[in-house]
Design a protein around this motif. Structure first.
Motif, short mmCIF file in Angstrom:
data_model
loop_
_atom_site.label_atom_id
_atom_site.label_comp_id
_atom_site.label_asym_id
_atom_site.label_seq_id
_atom_site.Cartn_x
_atom_site.Cartn_y
_atom_site.Cartn_z
N ASP A 155 -13.72 44.73 79.44
CA ASP A 155 -13.24 46.09 79.73
C ASP A 155 -14.42 47.00 80.08
OD1 ASP A 155 -10.65 45.36 79.31
OD2 ASP A 155 -10.53 46.14 77.25
N LYS A 156 -15.48 46.90 79.28
CA LYS A 156 -16.67 47.71 79.57
C LYS A 156 -17.34 47.24 80.86
CE LYS A 156 -17.80 49.13 74.85
NZ LYS A 156 -18.83 49.10 73.77
N GLU A 159 -15.50 48.75 83.70
CA GLU A 159 -15.77 50.20 83.75
C GLU A 159 -17.11 50.48 84.40
OE1 GLU A 159 -16.74 53.90 80.65
OE2 GLU A 159 -15.90 52.01 79.89
N HIS A 160 -18.17 49.82 83.93
CA HIS A 160 -19.51 50.09 84.46
C HIS A 160 -19.66 49.58 85.90
CE1 HIS A 160 -21.06 51.80 80.84
NE2 HIS A 160 -20.83 50.71 80.12
N GLN A 163 -18.09 52.13 88.18
CA GLN A 163 -18.98 53.28 88.37
C GLN A 163 -20.12 52.92 89.33
OE1 GLN A 163 -20.15 53.92 84.31
NE2 GLN A 163 -18.35 55.18 83.82
N ARG A 188 -12.43 41.55 86.25
CA ARG A 188 -11.00 41.81 86.08
C ARG A 188 -10.23 40.54 85.73
NH1 ARG A 188 -10.18 46.08 91.11
NH2 ARG A 188 -10.69 47.98 89.91
#
Length: 208
Positions: A155-156, A159-160, A163, A188
Motif C-alpha cells: 500500500d505504501k 502511494e510513494h 507520487q 498494485r
C-alpha cells in the motif's frame, strides 16, 4: 580520428606525468562517450587511487559497476561514501549522500539476486534519502516505494510510486516516468519490481 588523436595526447600527458588527475578525468569522459565501459572503469579506478576523496569519481565508478552487474562492488562503494560523508555538513555533500543512499537502497530492494536484497536496510537508506530531499524528488520517492515493496508494504509502495510518477511527469522525465509506471503496476499486483543486472567478466575489479 579526432577522438583517437585527443586520447593519444592524453596518454602522452599521463606518460609524462602518471599522476595527472585531470588527464584521467578527461580520459574517463572520452571512454564514456564511446560507451567503452571497461576502459572507463580502469580510468576511474586510477583516478581514485590518486585522489581517494574524489567523490565524483567514486560515485561514477559505483554506477558503472552496478550497470555491469557487479552489485556487491557497487554496494561497497556506495556504503563507503555514506560512511565517510555522513558527518560532513555541506550542500554538495548532502546531494552525494542523497544519491548514495538512494542508489544503495535501490540495489538492495530491486536486485534479482535474493542474496543481495536486504529489505530492512533498503528501507532505512531510502527513508534517509527521502528525509534529506527537500522538496521531495521523483527518484528518491520511487526508491522509497521499492523499499516498501520489498518489505511487503505494498500500500505504501503504491502511494510513494504514485507520487513519484506525478513528479516525474511534471518535471518532464519520460524515461523515469516509464520505469515508475512499471513499478506502480507491479505493486498494485502485490509484486516486486526487480532489475536484471547481467554480469560481464571483462569489468570485474576489486573496489579501490
Amino acid at each position: 580520428s579526432q577522438p583517437e588523436a585527443a586520447r593519444m595526447r592524453l596518454q602522452k600527458a599521463i606518460t609524462k606525468d602518471p599522476e595527472d588527475v585531470q588527464a584521467y578525468e578527461i580520459l574517463t569522459r572520452s571512454f564514456l562517450l564511446e560507451e567503452n565501459l571497461t576502459d572507463a572503469v580502469a580510468s576511474l579506478v586510477r583516478t581514485i587511487q590518486l585522489v581517494p576523496h574524489h567523490y565524483d569519481a567514486r560515485m561514477q565508478l559505483a554506477e558503472l559497476l552496478d550497470k555491469q552487474g557487479q552489485s556487491q562492488a557497487a554496494s561497497d562503494l556506495y556504503l563507503g561514501l555514506i560512511n565517510e560523508l555522513s558527518s560532513i555538513d555541506h550542500p554538495k555533500v548532502k546531494s552525494f549522500l542523497i544519491k548514495a543512499n538512494s542508489k544503495l537502497a535501490w540495489i538492495l530492494a530491486t536486485s534479482l539476486d535474493e542474496k543481495i536484497r536486504e529489505p530492512v536496510r533498503s528501507l532505512e537508506l531510502a527513508q534517509h534519502a527521502a528525509d534529506l530531499s527537500s522538496p521531495p524528488e521523483a527518484l528518491t520517492l520511487s526508491v522509497l516505494a521499492a523499499a516498501h515493496a520489498v518489505n511487503e508494504q505494498f500500500d505504501k509502495a503504491v502511494e510513494h510510486a504514485g507520487q513519484a510518477l506525478s513528479l516525474a511527469q511534471e518535471t518532464g522525465d519520460p524515461s523515469l516516468a516509464d520505469r515508475i509506471r512499471k513499478q506502480v503496476e507491479a505493486y498494485r499486483l502485490g509484486q516486486l519490481y526487480l532489475e536484471n543486472r547481467p554480469a560481464t567478466l571483462d569489468t570485474t575489479i576489486q573496489s579501490p
